[in-house]
Design an enzyme around this catalytic site. Structure first.
Site, mmCIF file in Angstrom:
data_model
loop_
_atom_site.group_PDB
_atom_site.id
_atom_site.type_symbol
_atom_site.label_atom_id
_atom_site.label_comp_id
_atom_site.label_asym_id
_atom_site.label_seq_id
_atom_site.Cartn_x
_atom_site.Cartn_y
_atom_site.Cartn_z
ATOM 1 N N PHE A 49 -0.306 -4.023 -0.636
ATOM 2 C CA PHE A 49 -0.478 -5.720 0.588
ATOM 3 C C PHE A 49 -1.560 -6.348 1.019
ATOM 4 C CE2 PHE A 49 1.968 -8.519 3.876
ATOM 5 C CZ PHE A 49 2.038 -9.245 2.152
ATOM 6 N N ALA A 72 5.428 -0.337 -4.152
ATOM 7 C CA ALA A 72 4.992 -0.811 -5.019
ATOM 8 C C ALA A 72 3.408 -1.479 -3.953
ATOM 9 C CB ALA A 72 4.665 -1.643 -6.099
ATOM 10 N N CYS A 73 3.864 -2.327 -3.098
ATOM 11 C CA CYS A 73 3.223 -3.090 -2.023
ATOM 12 C C CYS A 73 2.091 -2.320 -1.410
ATOM 13 C CB CYS A 73 3.501 -4.063 -1.797
ATOM 14 S SG CYS A 73 5.074 -3.142 -0.305
ATOM 15 N N ILE A 74 2.680 -0.795 -0.943
ATOM 16 C CA ILE A 74 2.379 0.065 -0.065
ATOM 17 C C ILE A 74 2.102 1.239 -0.905
ATOM 18 C CG2 ILE A 74 2.572 -1.194 2.098
ATOM 19 C CD1 ILE A 74 4.950 1.148 2.453
#
Length: 111
Positions: A49, A72-74
């Protein structure tokens, strides 16, 4: 606290990953990062992100009947403290097969 690189669950995770075929590895990468292919430049160039993001294995205090979950963003996978490598493998395989969509993370038939 979280896992350290010397914890058995982390060692088991990487042993399981090394035992996977290419399709299973791609599915796991997609599950954790949202991409089926590693970035140009390798894992050091994973994008989260807020830009470059380390691949992280996070310890969660969940039942060993729970499946791993991912952010998934991190670029993070949350792993309960499974009691064996076989259990860890089975739960990861099930989680990536389900794709992380539409399940509550629990591996019981009643939910």
């Amino acid at each position: 606290g979280g896992y350290s690189s010397s914890d058995k669950q982390v060692r088991w995770f990487w042993e399981v990953v090394h035992s996977f075929n290419l399709d299973q590895r791609a599915a796991l990468l997609h599950f954790v990062t949202g991409s089926r292919n590693p970035p140009v430049g390798g894992f050091a160039r994973l994008q989260g992100f807020n830009g470059d993001q380390k691949f992280t294995i996070s310890k969660i205090s969940a039942s060993i009947n729970s499946l791993p979950s991912a952010h998934a963003c991190i670029c993070t996978i949350d792993l309960p403290e499974y009691s064996s490598k076989e259990m860890l493998r089975e739960r990861i395989v099930k989680a990536i097969a389900l794709g992380g969509i539409g399940f509550n993370g629990r591996d019981d038939e009643d939910n």
